[in-house]
Design an enzyme around this catalytic site. Structure first.
Site, mmCIF file in Angstrom:
data_model
loop_
_atom_site.group_PDB
_atom_site.id
_atom_site.type_symbol
_atom_site.label_atom_id
_atom_site.label_comp_id
_atom_site.label_asym_id
_atom_site.label_seq_id
_atom_site.Cartn_x
_atom_site.Cartn_y
_atom_site.Cartn_z
ATOM 1 N N MET A 74 0.844 -1.205 0.000
ATOM 2 C CA MET A 74 0.000 0.000 0.000
ATOM 3 C C MET A 74 0.880 1.256 0.000
ATOM 4 S SD MET A 74 -3.414 -0.864 2.119
ATOM 5 C CE MET A 74 -2.738 -0.628 3.745
ATOM 6 N N HIS A 117 9.314 -3.585 3.189
ATOM 7 C CA HIS A 117 8.813 -3.796 1.819
ATOM 8 C C HIS A 117 9.973 -4.133 0.874
ATOM 9 C CE1 HIS A 117 5.671 -0.811 3.368
ATOM 10 N NE2 HIS A 117 4.937 -1.844 3.004
ATOM 11 N N GLN A 175 -10.304 -2.418 2.377
ATOM 12 C CA GLN A 175 -9.803 -3.097 3.575
ATOM 13 C C GLN A 175 -9.731 -2.187 4.795
ATOM 14 O OE1 GLN A 175 -6.003 -4.099 1.504
ATOM 15 N NE2 GLN A 175 -5.056 -3.695 3.480
ATOM 16 N N GLY A 223 4.637 -10.402 3.737
ATOM 17 C CA GLY A 223 5.431 -10.363 4.957
ATOM 18 C C GLY A 223 4.786 -11.131 6.106
ATOM 19 N N MET A 263 9.033 -2.819 11.508
ATOM 20 C CA MET A 263 8.847 -1.696 10.586
ATOM 21 C C MET A 263 7.419 -1.712 10.067
ATOM 22 S SD MET A 263 12.356 -1.682 8.470
ATOM 23 C CE MET A 263 13.893 -1.370 9.330
ATOM 24 N N ARG A 275 2.668 2.559 9.366
ATOM 25 C CA ARG A 275 1.893 3.249 10.410
ATOM 26 C C ARG A 275 2.766 3.754 11.557
ATOM 27 N NH1 ARG A 275 -2.555 -0.666 8.808
ATOM 28 N NH2 ARG A 275 -4.225 0.692 8.110
#
Ligand code: AMP
Length: 279
Positions: A30, A37, A61, A147, A184, A187
């Site tokens: 996102m 990431h 979502q 992840g 990590m 947010r």
């Protein structure tokens, strides 16, 4: 790195690679990219010849009271990071490209989504599985990487890919952490300096629960109860859950087995932090 916004362009890109016999991996995100990431991109590069990263802040979502409006995404910065990481393509569709007028279909998984984040975020996983199903069918990759940070999500995705016979191999990547242990997360940007100091307590407390129950002799619930209290004392406003579950079925465990995992979600200021550790 090529940047595409439309499904037709994405398909043309993948078709070209396939014609040259190249294997393709997909890394859905996102945005608000961080080293976690980028570690997925790296794993994707190890598994396949070509890597497509997607950035789509999926409205389906997010609950009505959640942070969709403020979600920390920055396409220019993110595409720079992906370029440096050597991704081959970035797919960044608009909301209308993913959910055209009249869109009326949902992919949802039962059972696995009843607990943990599924119980606290109604509709969240149906939003995730619907968009991931679309991204997989749009790109038809050989592999897709997710992840372990979002461990329940990983299990739910494995389930629907099996159930719907989608021909893709799903790989889980270990959680990347800050030096103080905090997982990590995009947010984490919501945390004030003061909250940032409190935040690593989540990983510390989950790890301490894992240490205490590792030999399987103690019942886990009293230890989890104490751990929830420790998080509140550390400064978290509330704890959504802190539980020991089977890593595959996500069934609650009172005595650990060899496949147990500790899951936690707790609220700190504007951020809802989640994490999990293996026992
Ligand atoms: P998100 O952009 O938060 O939806 O995450 C996109 C993908 O990155 C998901 O598969 C996440 O599980 C994964 N991810 C997020 N944070 C981390 C992390 N700290 N370490 C490894 N993977 C992560």
């Amino acid at each position: 790195m090529q940047i595409v916004h439309q499904v037709s362009d994405l398909r043309a890109l993948v078709r070209g690679w396939r014609e040259q016999g190249e294997a393709v991996a997909l890394v859905p995100t996102m945005g608000g990219l961080h080293e976690g990431h980028l570690s997925l991109v790296k794993l994707a590069q190890e598994k396949c010849d070509r890597v497509i990263t997607t950035i789509f802040v999926n409205p389906a979502q997010f609950g009505p009271e959640e942070d969709l409006e403020n979600y920390p995404s920055n396409l220019e910065k993110d595409s720079g990071l992906l370029n440096e990481a050597g991704a081959d393509a970035l797919f960044a569709p608009s909301v209308a490209e993913i959910y055209p007028d009249g869109f009326a279909t949902s992919v949802s998984v039962t059972g696995l989504t009843d607990c943990l984040c599924g119980a606290h975020r109604p509709g969240h996983f149906a939003g995730v599985t619907t968009v991931v199903a679309k991204l997989l069918l749009q790109s038809l990759p050989d592999a897709a990487i997710f992840g372990e940070k979002d461990y329940q999500q990983l299990q739910v995705i494995r389930r629907f890919v099996r159930d719907l016979d989608i021909p893709v191999e799903i790989f889980g990547a270990p959680t990347r952490r800050e030096p103080d242990g905090l997982a990590m997360s995009s947010r984490n940007a919501y945390l004030t300096d003061q909250e940032r100091k409190i935040a690593p307590a989540l990983f510390r407390v989950l790890s301490s629960v894992a240490d205490q129950i590792r030999d399987g002799e103690l019942p886990s619930e009293p230890i989890c109860q104490e751990a929830r209290q420790t998080l509140l004392e550390a400064g978290f406003q509330s704890v959504d859950y802190l539980e020991v579950r089977d890593a595959e079925s996500l069934v609650l465990l009172d005595r650990v087995n060899s496949n147990a995992r500790i899951f936690g979600a707790a609220n700190l200021g504007r951020a809802r932090l989640i994490d999990n550790v293996a026992v």
